[in-house]
Design a protein around this motif. Structure first.
Motif, PDB file in Angstrom:
ATOM      1  N   ASP A   8       0.841  -1.209   0.000  1.00 45.84           N
ATOM      2  CA  ASP A   8       0.000   0.000   0.000  1.00 45.84           C
ATOM      3  C   ASP A   8       0.870   1.251   0.000  1.00 45.84           C
ATOM      4  O   ASP A   8       1.963   1.264   0.576  1.00 45.84           O
ATOM      5  CB  ASP A   8      -0.902   0.033   1.235  1.00 45.84           C
ATOM      6  CG  ASP A   8      -2.062  -0.950   1.145  1.00 45.84           C
ATOM      7  OD1 ASP A   8      -2.360  -1.404   0.023  1.00 45.84           O
ATOM      8  OD2 ASP A   8      -2.667  -1.255   2.189  1.00 45.84           O
ATOM      9  N   VAL A   9       0.378   2.300  -0.641  1.00 52.76           N
ATOM     10  CA  VAL A   9       1.050   3.606  -0.597  1.00 52.76           C
ATOM     11  C   VAL A   9       0.357   4.435   0.474  1.00 52.76           C
ATOM     12  O   VAL A   9      -0.871   4.612   0.447  1.00 52.76           O
ATOM     13  CB  VAL A   9       0.987   4.324  -1.960  1.00 52.76           C
ATOM     14  CG1 VAL A   9       1.641   5.702  -1.868  1.00 52.76           C
ATOM     15  CG2 VAL A   9       1.684   3.487  -3.034  1.00 52.76           C
ATOM     16  N   VAL A  10       1.148   4.931   1.426  1.00 54.53           N
ATOM     17  CA  VAL A  10       0.589   5.596   2.600  1.00 54.53           C
ATOM     18  C   VAL A  10       1.357   6.881   2.925  1.00 54.53           C
ATOM     19  O   VAL A  10       2.429   7.133   2.368  1.00 54.53           O
ATOM     20  CB  VAL A  10       0.627   4.667   3.836  1.00 54.53           C
ATOM     21  CG1 VAL A  10      -0.205   3.420   3.617  1.00 54.53           C
ATOM     22  CG2 VAL A  10       2.084   4.274   4.156  1.00 54.53           C
ATOM     23  N   ALA A  11       0.801   7.662   3.835  1.00 63.83           N
ATOM     24  CA  ALA A  11       1.468   8.854   4.364  1.00 63.83           C
ATOM     25  C   ALA A  11       1.265   8.875   5.872  1.00 63.83           C
ATOM     26  O   ALA A  11       0.299   8.323   6.389  1.00 63.83           O
ATOM     27  CB  ALA A  11       0.894  10.112   3.724  1.00 63.83           C
ATOM     28  N   ARG A  12       2.201   9.527   6.581  1.00 56.98           N
ATOM     29  CA  ARG A  12       2.124   9.603   8.042  1.00 56.98           C
ATOM     30  C   ARG A  12       1.375  10.867   8.461  1.00 56.98           C
ATOM     31  O   ARG A  12       1.784  11.974   8.133  1.00 56.98           O
ATOM     32  CB  ARG A  12       3.534   9.597   8.655  1.00 56.98           C
ATOM     33  CG  ARG A  12       4.301   8.318   8.393  1.00 56.98           C
ATOM     34  CD  ARG A  12       5.724   8.391   8.922  1.00 56.98           C
ATOM     35  NE  ARG A  12       6.512   9.398   8.208  1.00 56.98           N
ATOM     36  CZ  ARG A  12       7.807   9.626   8.430  1.00 56.98           C
ATOM     37  NH1 ARG A  12       8.448   8.928   9.349  1.00 56.98           N
ATOM     38  NH2 ARG A  12       8.455  10.555   7.752  1.00 56.98           N
ATOM     39  N   LYS A  13       0.298  10.684   9.175  1.00 57.69           N
ATOM     40  CA  LYS A  13      -0.541  11.819   9.595  1.00 57.69           C
ATOM     41  C   LYS A  13       0.213  12.761  10.526  1.00 57.69           C
ATOM     42  O   LYS A  13       0.070  13.980  10.436  1.00 57.69           O
ATOM     43  CB  LYS A  13      -1.818  11.291  10.269  1.00 57.69           C
ATOM     44  CG  LYS A  13      -2.758  10.583   9.304  1.00 57.69           C
ATOM     45  CD  LYS A  13      -4.004  10.053   9.989  1.00 57.69           C
ATOM     46  CE  LYS A  13      -3.723   8.751  10.710  1.00 57.69           C
ATOM     47  NZ  LYS A  13      -4.973   8.099  11.223  1.00 57.69           N
ATOM     48  N   GLY A  16       2.287  15.409   8.819  1.00 56.02           N
ATOM     49  CA  GLY A  16       1.605  16.247   7.846  1.00 56.02           C
ATOM     50  C   GLY A  16       1.536  15.626   6.461  1.00 56.02           C
ATOM     51  O   GLY A  16       1.379  16.332   5.466  1.00 56.02           O
ATOM     52  N   LYS A  17       1.683  14.305   6.411  1.00 56.93           N
ATOM     53  CA  LYS A  17       1.618  13.563   5.138  1.00 56.93           C
ATOM     54  C   LYS A  17       2.622  14.115   4.121  1.00 56.93           C
ATOM     55  O   LYS A  17       2.325  14.247   2.932  1.00 56.93           O
ATOM     56  CB  LYS A  17       0.193  13.617   4.563  1.00 56.93           C
ATOM     57  CG  LYS A  17      -0.883  13.151   5.538  1.00 56.93           C
ATOM     58  CD  LYS A  17      -2.285  13.354   4.969  1.00 56.93           C
ATOM     59  CE  LYS A  17      -3.343  13.111   6.013  1.00 56.93           C
ATOM     60  NZ  LYS A  17      -4.714  13.384   5.497  1.00 56.93           N
ATOM     61  N   ASP A  18       3.827  14.459   4.617  1.00 56.12           N
ATOM     62  CA  ASP A  18       4.815  15.118   3.762  1.00 56.12           C
ATOM     63  C   ASP A  18       5.493  14.190   2.764  1.00 56.12           C
ATOM     64  O   ASP A  18       5.906  14.621   1.683  1.00 56.12           O
ATOM     65  CB  ASP A  18       5.882  15.798   4.638  1.00 56.12           C
ATOM     66  CG  ASP A  18       6.592  14.821   5.578  1.00 56.12           C
ATOM     67  OD1 ASP A  18       6.052  13.719   5.812  1.00 56.12           O
ATOM     68  OD2 ASP A  18       7.672  15.161   6.087  1.00 56.12           O
ATOM     69  N   ILE A  19       5.630  12.902   3.098  1.00 55.85           N
ATOM     70  CA  ILE A  19       6.317  11.946   2.229  1.00 55.85           C
ATOM     71  C   ILE A  19       5.385  10.775   1.944  1.00 55.85           C
ATOM     72  O   ILE A  19       4.692  10.292   2.848  1.00 55.85           O
ATOM     73  CB  ILE A  19       7.605  11.422   2.900  1.00 55.85           C
ATOM     74  CG1 ILE A  19       8.555  12.577   3.229  1.00 55.85           C
ATOM     75  CG2 ILE A  19       8.311  10.406   2.010  1.00 55.85           C
ATOM     76  CD1 ILE A  19       9.750  12.166   4.064  1.00 55.85           C
ATOM     77  N   LEU A  20       5.383  10.320   0.710  1.00 54.10           N
ATOM     78  CA  LEU A  20       4.614   9.130   0.368  1.00 54.10           C
ATOM     79  C   LEU A  20       5.505   7.905   0.497  1.00 54.10           C
ATOM     80  O   LEU A  20       6.643   7.889   0.012  1.00 54.10           O
ATOM     81  CB  LEU A  20       4.064   9.229  -1.062  1.00 54.10           C
ATOM     82  CG  LEU A  20       3.141  10.407  -1.378  1.00 54.10           C
ATOM     83  CD1 LEU A  20       2.476  10.202  -2.732  1.00 54.10           C
ATOM     84  CD2 LEU A  20       2.108  10.618  -0.305  1.00 54.10           C
ATOM     85  N   PHE A  21       4.990   6.881   1.158  1.00 55.08           N
ATOM     86  CA  PHE A  21       5.737   5.654   1.397  1.00 55.08           C
ATOM     87  C   PHE A  21       5.008   4.450   0.828  1.00 55.08           C
ATOM     88  O   PHE A  21       3.778   4.451   0.705  1.00 55.08           O
ATOM     89  CB  PHE A  21       5.912   5.410   2.907  1.00 55.08           C
ATOM     90  CG  PHE A  21       6.807   6.381   3.612  1.00 55.08           C
ATOM     91  CD1 PHE A  21       8.176   6.173   3.651  1.00 55.08           C
ATOM     92  CD2 PHE A  21       6.286   7.486   4.260  1.00 55.08           C
ATOM     93  CE1 PHE A  21       9.012   7.055   4.322  1.00 55.08           C
ATOM     94  CE2 PHE A  21       7.111   8.376   4.940  1.00 55.08           C
ATOM     95  CZ  PHE A  21       8.482   8.158   4.962  1.00 55.08           C
ATOM     96  N   VAL A  22       5.779   3.407   0.555  1.00 55.58           N
ATOM     97  CA  VAL A  22       5.227   2.096   0.235  1.00 55.58           C
ATOM     98  C   VAL A  22       5.455   1.208   1.459  1.00 55.58           C
ATOM     99  O   VAL A  22       6.545   1.213   2.045  1.00 55.58           O
ATOM    100  CB  VAL A  22       5.918   1.473  -0.990  1.00 55.58           C
ATOM    101  CG1 VAL A  22       5.351   0.080  -1.275  1.00 55.58           C
ATOM    102  CG2 VAL A  22       5.749   2.373  -2.205  1.00 55.58           C
ATOM    103  N   VAL A  23       4.449   0.453   1.863  1.00 56.96           N
ATOM    104  CA  VAL A  23       4.579  -0.449   3.005  1.00 56.96           C
ATOM    105  C   VAL A  23       5.380  -1.685   2.582  1.00 56.96           C
ATOM    106  O   VAL A  23       4.963  -2.433   1.692  1.00 56.96           O
ATOM    107  CB  VAL A  23       3.196  -0.879   3.536  1.00 56.96           C
ATOM    108  CG1 VAL A  23       3.355  -1.870   4.696  1.00 56.96           C
ATOM    109  CG2 VAL A  23       2.393   0.338   3.986  1.00 56.96           C
ATOM    110  N   LYS A  24       6.559  -1.870   3.195  1.00 58.44           N
ATOM    111  CA  LYS A  24       7.384  -3.043   2.896  1.00 58.44           C
ATOM    112  C   LYS A  24       6.804  -4.283   3.562  1.00 58.44           C
ATOM    113  O   LYS A  24       6.670  -5.325   2.949  1.00 58.44           O
ATOM    114  CB  LYS A  24       8.820  -2.820   3.383  1.00 58.44           C
ATOM    115  CG  LYS A  24       9.611  -1.818   2.566  1.00 58.44           C
ATOM    116  CD  LYS A  24      11.022  -1.634   3.102  1.00 58.44           C
ATOM    117  CE  LYS A  24      11.872  -2.883   2.938  1.00 58.44           C
ATOM    118  NZ  LYS A  24      13.280  -2.632   3.394  1.00 58.44           N
TER     119      LYS A  24
END
Length: 283
Positions: A8-13, A16-24
């Protein structure tokens, strides 16, 4: 909210959702579920409570990926315009004004811990006509595999990268255990220098990713490394370094000052001691 899972592609609340991550992957602890994350377009690794994550809409993902593609194509086009070759062949550039002379560019071996970045890196090198081998190898395996790969391919330039990040950001800058993958980059550089001592090829090495332990990587024997200011580096930064060395004559010495303007964050993202170019002329 649907269950967050691997891929999943997620952001950290909380950021401030500054970086988009992929869940490894997701780890189940006694207290909570922890997701191990890697940057979608940044070479950074992090972890987060599942509760702090939010899935990102497809439109935003496409915008981010589209922006990365646009920047990569812009850089390729700009580089081709500067070099103005009549023809790009793998590893050999034939300039218009020296059509009887072959210009052989430096050979690149690139180890990348991220599969998608490996594919994009290979595309970049291929479009510029560079002789490059790109291998997708997880960061922790790179120290074990680099020596045999160097012997097999005998490159002039070695790029070692993937994902990294500080566990406690802004503190313990000189504690190797505060970095997620810097220790593997350091070990890989040391193994590469063992090979270089045997062959005396004067291998040019770039190593590191986002927030990597710059000083320790340079001390291990890298010519260029990230990240002096412990910031996120651009996906293109290692490729730009490799391309610059590969396309520079072997009698010219390249410093970070010669490359800094082509890097997203200049010498804050990447620095080093410099190296001779690896391009040679053949009649």
């Amino acid at each position: 909210m649907s269950k967050i899972k691997k891929g999943d592609v997620v952001a950290r609340k909380s950021y401030g959702k500054d970086i988009l991550f992929v869940v490894k992957y997701v780890i189940n602890t006694k207290k909570e579920k922890i997701a191990i994350l890697k940057g979608l377009v940044d070479r950074v690794e992090a972890d987060s409570s599942i509760e702090d994550l939010e899935k990102v809409e497809k439109q935003k993902i496409n915008e981010k990926m589209g922006n990365l593609q646009d920047r990569m194509h812009h850089k390729i086009t700009k580089t081709k315009e500067i070099r103005s070759p009549e023809d790009y062949k793998i590893g050999i550039v034939i300039p218009k004004h020296r059509s009887k002379e072959r210009i052989v560019t430096g050979k690149i071996l690139h180890l990348d811990g991220d599969k998608k970045y490996s594919q994009k890196s290979y595309y970049y090198y291929k479009k510029l006509g560079l002789n490059a081998i790109v291998r997708n190898i997880p960061e922790y395996k790179q120290p074990r595999e680099v020596y045999s790969l160097l012997k097999a391919y005998q490159p002039d330039i070695l790029v070692i990268t993937g994902h990294d990040g500080m566990i406690k950001r802004g503190t313990d800058y000189h504690n190797i255990y505060n970095y997620r993958n810097s220790k593997y980059f350091i070990q890989t550089v040391k193994e590469a220098r063992k090979y270089d001592q045997e062959t005396n090829n004067h291998l040019v090495i770039f190593a590191g990713a986002c927030q990597s332990y710059f000083e320790a990587i340079i001390s291990a024997g890298a010519n260029f490394a990230s990240s002096p200011a412990r910031i996120l580096i651009d996906f293109l930064d290692p490729l730009v370094i490799a391309e610059k060395i590969a396309f520079t004559e072997n009698y010219k010495y390249i410093t970070i000052d010669d490359i800094a303007e082509e890097l997203r964050d200049g010498k804050n993202g990447v620095s080093g001691i410099g190296a001779n170019g690896k391009m040679i002329s053949k009649s």
